[in-house]
Motif scaffolding. Structure first.
Motif, PDB file in Angstrom:
ATOM      1  N   UNK A   1       2.979  -8.266  41.944  1.00 11.83           N
ATOM      2  CA  UNK A   1       1.780  -9.451  41.213  1.00 11.83           C
ATOM      3  C   UNK A   1       1.957  -8.943  39.929  1.00 11.83           C
ATOM      4  N   UNK A   2       2.770 -10.795  39.240  1.00 10.43           N
ATOM      5  CA  UNK A   2       2.309 -11.320  37.946  1.00 10.43           C
ATOM      6  C   UNK A   2       0.846 -12.223  37.542  1.00 10.43           C
ATOM      7  N   UNK A   3       0.420 -11.995  36.591  1.00 11.78           N
ATOM      8  CA  UNK A   3      -0.431 -12.536  36.428  1.00 11.78           C
ATOM      9  C   UNK A   3      -0.598 -12.821  34.364  1.00 11.78           C
ATOM     10  N   UNK A   4      -1.304 -13.810  33.744  1.00 12.44           N
ATOM     11  CA  UNK A   4      -0.511 -14.290  32.675  1.00 12.44           C
ATOM     12  C   UNK A   4      -2.368 -15.282  32.678  1.00 12.44           C
ATOM     13  N   UNK A   5      -2.167 -14.885  31.209  1.00 11.23           N
ATOM     14  CA  UNK A   5      -3.162 -15.668  30.644  1.00 11.23           C
ATOM     15  C   UNK A   5      -2.840 -16.660  29.700  1.00 11.23           C
ATOM     16  N   UNK A   6      -3.362 -17.639  29.457  1.00  9.75           N
ATOM     17  CA  UNK A   6      -2.569 -18.981  28.392  1.00  9.75           C
ATOM     18  C   UNK A   6      -4.593 -19.025  27.510  1.00  9.75           C
ATOM     19  N   UNK A   7      -4.263 -18.883  26.535  1.00  8.72           N
ATOM     20  CA  UNK A   7      -5.266 -19.110  25.512  1.00  8.72           C
ATOM     21  C   UNK A   7      -5.054 -19.888  24.335  1.00  8.72           C
ATOM     22  N   UNK A   8      -5.519 -20.672  24.183  1.00 10.17           N
ATOM     23  CA  UNK A   8      -5.742 -21.746  22.342  1.00 10.17           C
ATOM     24  C   UNK A   8      -5.913 -21.141  21.733  1.00 10.17           C
ATOM     25  N   UNK A   9      -5.849 -21.028  20.705  1.00 12.66           N
ATOM     26  CA  UNK A   9      -6.789 -20.049  19.421  1.00 12.66           C
ATOM     27  C   UNK A   9      -6.635 -20.852  18.116  1.00 12.66           C
ATOM     28  N   UNK A  10      -7.624 -21.235  17.470  1.00 15.82           N
ATOM     29  CA  UNK A  10      -7.520 -21.594  16.149  1.00 15.82           C
ATOM     30  C   UNK A  10      -8.606 -20.476  14.953  1.00 15.82           C
ATOM     31  N   UNK A  11      -8.382 -19.600  14.198  1.00 13.74           N
ATOM     32  CA  UNK A  11      -9.260 -18.878  13.247  1.00 13.74           C
ATOM     33  C   UNK A  11      -9.817 -18.204  14.729  1.00 13.74           C
ATOM     34  N   UNK A  12      -9.784 -17.449  15.288  1.00 18.06           N
ATOM     35  CA  UNK A  12     -10.600 -16.745  16.106  1.00 18.06           C
ATOM     36  C   UNK A  12     -10.516 -14.792  15.964  1.00 18.06           C
ATOM     37  N   UNK A  13     -10.245 -14.285  14.373  1.00 20.04           N
ATOM     38  CA  UNK A  13      -9.576 -12.967  14.645  1.00 20.04           C
ATOM     39  C   UNK A  13     -10.242 -12.151  14.468  1.00 20.04           C
ATOM     40  N   UNK A  14     -11.944 -12.716  14.811  1.00 23.55           N
ATOM     41  CA  UNK A  14     -13.493 -11.966  14.915  1.00 23.55           C
ATOM     42  C   UNK A  14     -13.135 -11.564  16.745  1.00 23.55           C
ATOM     43  N   UNK A  15     -12.785 -12.886  17.271  1.00 25.97           N
ATOM     44  CA  UNK A  15     -13.174 -12.417  18.758  1.00 25.97           C
ATOM     45  C   UNK A  15     -11.406 -11.856  19.033  1.00 25.97           C
ATOM     46  N   UNK A  16     -10.769 -12.659  18.823  1.00 22.77           N
ATOM     47  CA  UNK A  16      -9.548 -12.517  19.416  1.00 22.77           C
ATOM     48  C   UNK A  16      -9.584 -10.594  19.800  1.00 22.77           C
ATOM     49  N   UNK A  17      -9.401  -9.176  18.681  1.00 21.29           N
ATOM     50  CA  UNK A  17      -9.511  -7.819  19.440  1.00 21.29           C
ATOM     51  C   UNK A  17     -10.088  -7.652  20.576  1.00 21.29           C
ATOM     52  N   UNK A  18     -10.837  -8.485  20.950  1.00 14.76           N
ATOM     53  CA  UNK A  18     -11.597  -8.378  21.866  1.00 14.76           C
ATOM     54  C   UNK A  18     -11.239  -8.952  23.130  1.00 14.76           C
ATOM     55  N   UNK A  19     -10.847  -9.939  23.007  1.00 16.43           N
ATOM     56  CA  UNK A  19      -9.957 -10.692  23.766  1.00 16.43           C
ATOM     57  C   UNK A  19      -8.946  -9.877  24.161  1.00 16.43           C
ATOM     58  N   UNK A  20      -8.241  -9.399  23.610  1.00 16.24           N
ATOM     59  CA  UNK A  20      -6.947  -8.648  24.289  1.00 16.24           C
ATOM     60  C   UNK A  20      -7.012  -7.324  24.320  1.00 16.24           C
ATOM     61  N   UNK A  21      -8.270  -6.844  23.708  1.00 10.87           N
ATOM     62  CA  UNK A  21      -8.367  -4.957  24.491  1.00 10.87           C
ATOM     63  C   UNK A  21      -8.587  -5.804  25.969  1.00 10.87           C
ATOM     64  N   UNK A  22      -9.025  -6.218  25.994  1.00 11.60           N
ATOM     65  CA  UNK A  22      -9.381  -6.849  27.562  1.00 11.60           C
ATOM     66  C   UNK A  22      -8.926  -7.359  28.074  1.00 11.60           C
ATOM     67  N   UNK A  23      -7.704  -8.510  28.081  1.00 13.85           N
ATOM     68  CA  UNK A  23      -7.015  -9.457  28.874  1.00 13.85           C
ATOM     69  C   UNK A  23      -5.527  -7.853  28.687  1.00 13.85           C
ATOM     70  N   UNK A  24      -5.375  -7.730  27.847  1.00 19.21           N
ATOM     71  CA  UNK A  24      -3.980  -7.423  27.380  1.00 19.21           C
ATOM     72  C   UNK A  24      -3.056  -5.680  28.228  1.00 19.21           C
ATOM     73  N   UNK A  25      -4.652  -5.343  28.671  1.00 17.45           N
ATOM     74  CA  UNK A  25      -3.749  -4.207  30.216  1.00 17.45           C
ATOM     75  C   UNK A  25      -4.141  -4.172  31.057  1.00 17.45           C
ATOM     76  N   UNK A  26      -4.540  -5.970  31.506  1.00 14.84           N
ATOM     77  CA  UNK A  26      -5.054  -6.233  32.397  1.00 14.84           C
ATOM     78  C   UNK A  26      -3.817  -7.101  33.232  1.00 14.84           C
ATOM     79  N   UNK A  27      -3.506  -7.474  32.039  1.00 11.36           N
ATOM     80  CA  UNK A  27      -1.995  -8.949  33.264  1.00 11.36           C
ATOM     81  C   UNK A  27      -0.831  -8.548  32.518  1.00 11.36           C
TER      82      UNK A  27
END
Length: 143
Positions: A1-27
């Motif tokens: 099964x293949x899963x992708x996440x799509x997210x629009x960003x603008x100046x998200x350097x504070x939240x982005x590491x947590x977002x990517x740490x969460x989703x990146x290993x799972x999808x």
């Protein structure tokens, strides 16, 4: 099964590491659509191996139309390549109540064949994150 996440960003350097740490290993792939960030968002995104960054422009103003067009374009690119595509904001985390990973939960779930939908087990529930009185601003290093 293949899963992708799509997210629009603008100046998200504070939240982005947590977002990517969460989703990146799972999808399989995280697609970030950057609206010309001026902070370190693109640099952070490029440090993750399964993150693909593309850009869109809204001439420095928020535009629902430009954002919708960017999402539609990316969803069409994903069609036929992924079994599921999750659209999430940088501050949204889909956490299966079962404790399983996102892919494990999707594999375990059986779609309702009569309706052709999986809405019975997969939806989002959101809320705003506000500090308590006396708390400082959001600190991603603090659990």
């Amino acid at each position: 099964m293949k899963v992708a996440v799509i997210c629009a960003i603008y100046n998200e350097e504070i939240l982005l590491p947590q977002f990517l740490d969460y989703y990146s290993p799972q999808v399989d792939t995280v697609f970030l659509i950057d609206n010309e960030s001026t902070d370190r968002s693109r640099f952070i995104a490029c440090s993750y191996p399964n993150v693909v960054v593309s850009s869109y422009s809204s001439d420095g103003k928020f535009s629902d139309a430009a954002l919708s067009e960017a999402y539609d374009r990316k969803r069409k690119e994903c069609a036929g390549k992924f079994d599921f595509v999750i659209l999430a904001d940088c501050d949204e985390f889909i956490v299966p109540k079962s404790g399983l990973s996102i892919i494990e939960e999707l594999e375990r779930a059986q779609p309702n064949q009569s309706m052709g939908l999986m809405h019975e087990f997969f939806w989002t529930h959101g809320w705003n994150m506000w500090p308590r009185p006396g708390e400082g601003p959001y600190d991603p290093a603090r659990p």
